[in-house]
Write an enzyme that holds these catalytic residues in place. Structure first.
Site, PDB file in Angstrom:
ATOM      1  N   GLU A  14     -32.296 -37.123  43.916  1.00  8.33           N
ATOM      2  CA  GLU A  14     -33.423 -36.535  43.191  1.00  8.33           C
ATOM      3  C   GLU A  14     -33.578 -35.058  43.533  1.00  8.33           C
ATOM      4  O   GLU A  14     -33.935 -34.244  42.675  1.00  8.33           O
ATOM      5  CB  GLU A  14     -34.709 -37.297  43.530  1.00  8.33           C
ATOM      6  CG  GLU A  14     -34.734 -38.736  43.018  1.00  8.33           C
ATOM      7  CD  GLU A  14     -33.997 -39.705  43.919  1.00  8.33           C
ATOM      8  OE1 GLU A  14     -33.899 -40.887  43.552  1.00  8.33           O
ATOM      9  OE2 GLU A  14     -33.502 -39.283  44.997  1.00  8.33           O
ATOM     10  N   GLY A  32     -23.927 -31.866  51.244  1.00  7.27           N
ATOM     11  CA  GLY A  32     -24.005 -30.775  50.291  1.00  7.27           C
ATOM     12  C   GLY A  32     -22.689 -30.300  49.720  1.00  7.27           C
ATOM     13  O   GLY A  32     -22.672 -29.337  48.940  1.00  7.27           O
ATOM     14  N   GLU A  50     -21.440 -35.388  38.021  1.00  8.69           N
ATOM     15  CA  GLU A  50     -20.896 -34.361  38.912  1.00  8.69           C
ATOM     16  C   GLU A  50     -19.378 -34.238  38.777  1.00  8.69           C
ATOM     17  O   GLU A  50     -18.872 -33.136  38.566  1.00  8.69           O
ATOM     18  CB  GLU A  50     -21.338 -34.631  40.349  1.00  8.69           C
ATOM     19  CG  GLU A  50     -22.839 -34.408  40.547  1.00  8.69           C
ATOM     20  CD  GLU A  50     -23.294 -34.637  41.977  1.00  8.69           C
ATOM     21  OE1 GLU A  50     -22.547 -35.281  42.743  1.00  8.69           O
ATOM     22  OE2 GLU A  50     -24.402 -34.187  42.323  1.00  8.69           O
TER      23      GLU A  50
END
Length: 427
Positions: free
Chosen positions: A59, A308, A336
């Site tokens: 999120e 990340g 992604e």
């Protein structure tokens, strides 16, 4: 009903804290900042800012472009970002740093909620995706804080769950001024469980609006050359317990035909890094860890044990398996790898990405498999057919490009909500 809910929540607090303590054995961050979970903060009080809540990493990643856009449109308004998990917290701090204030959202207990809202006094509350909290929402309504659920999604299973408590759910959603749903099906389900139809609209999925930095493709190519040389690369992203072994079995099957194939495996939760490394070793694979800062070399598996970097590693790969889908977790963000032009493979458990996965399959940009055996077969077939692999990747990228635009629509709806709230306040 809300009083009963609150009473049961208070009774559950000792068990919740015990669970945090248990999880902290493997992830020490879970034993820190407990005061924030009860609305007690050491940071300075704030006033009149924009508050965005993103429960965890997925999120938060979706929220980052929206947060930047809102900050750009309201440069004098401070921005507060809350999360629930330590991994979400770490990601917010890594990406946004000191440009925002960040704390944990308190548990949905009346006292903690009141302390939170008194401390920060937001003038706009934005909740990402599926978080619905009766005490928090009611308190926002009582304080006339405009409240929105954006990129909202609601599975059939979740709708059935909320439907068992119609009075509580309807009362909760009565305080929401905007529900910006991903799809018409999501919008219909929110109305079905008690949302006011005039507050619900369809804006699309802001996860399509991925923000790739300038030169990211060149950086990915250099990273691939540095870490993997000329080897083929399969990535398994956001894997959960129960998926790593099928992935390793599929990898072993593919290696029989493609000896130079490398596997990048990225467990969803950091506390599983060591266990996954041990599993790889037990299967006879040599492992290199990203945190060690060295290339794969003669190893077989590259363990992505950092946070990340998953989007970048999707871009360095030839094929991507998206985890949370071979086990009933509901899937993770297959947009992604698709945005990087990499074919996305995923399992059958996709209730968190039902529309996205269905549309991606229809566009020819993804492949669904039922188990580890089918995953291995799909990997072998695609590695043996570079032209087909490139075509699927191209169709995946085109699918993402065609889905863009939700970010601006959501931001515009939030502006309208703020304007309507100010007009009502002046009446």
């Amino acid at each position: 009903m809300r009083l009963l809910y609150s009473g049961l929540f208070y009774l559950a607090v000792p068990f919740i804290l015990a669970r945090l303590s248990w999880r902290s054995i493997k992830a020490p961050a879970y034993r820190r900042r407990w005061a924030e979970r009860f609305g007690l903060y050491s940071v300075p009080e704030d006033s009149g800012g924009i508050w965005v809540h993103a429960v965890s990493v997925g999120e938060a990643e979706a929220a980052f472009p929206l947060i930047r856009l809102l900050a750009e449109r309201h440069p004098t308004s401070p921005v507060l970002v809350t999360t629930t998990t330590p991994t979400g917290s770490a990601r917010v701090r890594a990406v946004l740093g000191s440009s925002v204030q960040h704390v944990y959202l308190p548990y949905d207990l009346p006292g903690g909620v009141e302390r939170f809202l008194t401390h920060f006094r937001p003038h706009l509350a934005v909740v990402m995706e599926t978080e619905i909290w009766p005490n928090l929402f009611r308190a926002c309504g009582a304080r006339r804080i405009p409240l929105a659920i954006v990129n909202a999604r609601l599975s059939e299973r979740s709708a059935r769950g909320y439907g068992r408590l119609p009075g509580l759910t309807r009362d909760c959603l009565s305080s929401v001024g905007l529900i910006a749903a991903q799809t018409q099906a999501d919008a219909d389900r929110f109305i079905q469980i008690g949302a006011k139809p005039e507050t619900v609209c369809v804006t699309g999925n802001i996860k399509f609006d991925l923000n790739q930095p300038e030169g990211w493709a060149e950086d990915a190519a250099q990273l691939r050359l540095h870490l993997f040389g000329g080897r083929l690369v399969l990535i398994a992203g956001s894997t959960h317990e129960g998926e790593d072994l099928p992935v390793l079995v599929a990898f072993a099957a593919a290696r029989q035909q493609f000896r130079d194939l490398a596997l990048v495996i990225a467990p969803r939760h950091p506390e599983r890094f060591n266990a996954v490394e041990a599993l790889c070793g037990a299967q006879g694979f040599r492992v290199a860890r990203r945190s060690q800062g060295v290339p794969l070399g003669d190893a077989d598996v590259f363990l992505l044990d950092t946070l990340g970097e998953l989007k970048q590693f999707y871009a360095v790969s030839d094929l991507a398996f998206v985890g949370g889908s071979l086990v009933p977790v509901g899937g993770h963000n297959m947009l992604e790898p698709a945005s990087a032009g990499v074919p996305a493979l995923f399992g059958p458990h996709l209730f968190n990405f039902l529309e996205v996965s269905r549309s991606l399959l229809e566009a020819g940009g993804g492949i669904k498999v039922q188990d580890g055996r089918e995953l291995g077969q799909a990997v072998i077939e695609l590695l043996a057919a570079p032209h087909r692999r490139a075509q699927i990747g191209s169709q995946a990228r085109q699918f993402v490009e065609q889905g863009r635009g939700a970010l601006q629509r959501v931001a515009d709806r939030l502006e309208s909500l703020l304007t309507e709230t100010r007009l009502r306040s002046n009446d």
